[in-house]
Design a protein around this motif. Structure first.
Motif, PDB file in Angstrom:
ATOM      1  N   VAL A  97       0.947  -1.298  -0.031  1.00 16.42           N
ATOM      2  CA  VAL A  97      -0.073  -0.039   0.004  1.00 16.42           C
ATOM      3  C   VAL A  97       0.933   1.152  -0.146  1.00 16.42           C
ATOM      4  O   VAL A  97       0.577   2.339  -0.674  1.00 16.42           O
ATOM      5  N   LEU A  98       1.917   1.348   0.858  1.00 12.43           N
ATOM      6  CA  LEU A  98       2.765   2.426   0.757  1.00 12.43           C
ATOM      7  C   LEU A  98       3.513   2.662  -0.536  1.00 12.43           C
ATOM      8  O   LEU A  98       3.916   4.009  -0.886  1.00 12.43           O
ATOM      9  N   ARG A  99       3.940   1.372  -1.125  1.00 11.40           N
ATOM     10  CA  ARG A  99       4.501   1.706  -2.401  1.00 11.40           C
ATOM     11  C   ARG A  99       3.698   2.338  -3.322  1.00 11.40           C
ATOM     12  O   ARG A  99       3.860   3.114  -4.393  1.00 11.40           O
TER      13      ARG A  99
ATOM     14  N   ILE B  27       1.575   7.222  -6.436  1.00 12.54           N
ATOM     15  CA  ILE B  27       0.478   8.583  -6.532  1.00 12.54           C
ATOM     16  C   ILE B  27       1.232   9.760  -6.129  1.00 12.54           C
ATOM     17  O   ILE B  27       0.950  10.714  -6.904  1.00 12.54           O
ATOM     18  N   MET B  28       2.040   9.844  -5.036  1.00 18.00           N
ATOM     19  CA  MET B  28       2.795  11.149  -4.988  1.00 18.00           C
ATOM     20  C   MET B  28       3.528  11.553  -5.980  1.00 18.00           C
ATOM     21  O   MET B  28       3.699  12.819  -5.848  1.00 18.00           O
ATOM     22  N   ALA B  29       4.120  10.639  -6.605  1.00 20.33           N
ATOM     23  CA  ALA B  29       4.972  11.075  -7.975  1.00 20.33           C
ATOM     24  C   ALA B  29       4.174  11.888  -8.989  1.00 20.33           C
ATOM     25  O   ALA B  29       4.978  12.579  -9.695  1.00 20.33           O
ATOM     26  N   HIS B  30       2.897  11.484  -8.987  1.00 16.18           N
ATOM     27  CA  HIS B  30       1.962  12.518  -9.910  1.00 16.18           C
ATOM     28  C   HIS B  30       1.886  14.081  -9.632  1.00 16.18           C
ATOM     29  O   HIS B  30       1.647  14.267  -8.470  1.00 16.18           O
ATOM     30  N   PRO B  31       2.356  14.800 -10.408  1.00 20.00           N
ATOM     31  CA  PRO B  31       2.430  16.230 -10.170  1.00 20.00           C
ATOM     32  C   PRO B  31       0.958  16.822  -9.968  1.00 20.00           C
ATOM     33  O   PRO B  31       0.875  17.880  -9.126  1.00 20.00           O
ATOM     34  N   ASP B  32       0.058  16.359 -10.542  1.00 27.70           N
ATOM     35  CA  ASP B  32      -1.238  16.874 -10.136  1.00 27.70           C
ATOM     36  C   ASP B  32      -2.155  16.454  -8.983  1.00 27.70           C
ATOM     37  O   ASP B  32      -3.331  17.252  -8.716  1.00 27.70           O
TER      38      ASP B  32
END
Length: 105
Positions: free
Chosen positions: A56-58, A63-68
């Motif tokens: 889940v953390l991965r 998701i965190m890497a998506h700029p929007d």
């Protein structure tokens, strides 16, 4: 859709979910006050939870890497996941409260 758990973990969860856990080897408790020895089943249950948590953390890392996407909300989600798994693992291992030096007075 990717498998969330490796095959060995899925079999273990399936076995435990049928209410037939077997108590075998007692593992020494962590060298931390309040932790007691644990059975193979309890250790495996927590190891399975740790694998699920990491997956889940991965996913949240992706998701965190998506700029929007809202980074603050993802950080809140990460904290919630970490807390949920901590409580689940504590439910299995059940660490006890400890005596303090002043308790013996």
């Amino acid at each position: 859709m990717p498998q969330i758990l490796p095959e060995t973990c899925r079999k273990r969860v399936s076995k435990l979910s049928k209410g037939r856990p077997t108590e075998m080897t007692q593992h020494a408790g962590l060298p931390v006050a309040g932790y007691q020895p644990q059975s193979d089943d309890r250790v495996q249950t927590v190891n399975t939870a740790k694998a699920l948590e990491e997956r889940v953390l991965r996913h949240l890392d992706t998701i965190m890497a998506h700029p929007d996407y809202d980074k603050r909300m993802i950080a809140i989600a990460r904290t919630g996941i970490q807390e949920a798994f901590m409580w689940a693992n504590r439910a299995v291992f059940q660490p006890a409260r400890i005596d303090l030096p002043e308790d013996s007075k």
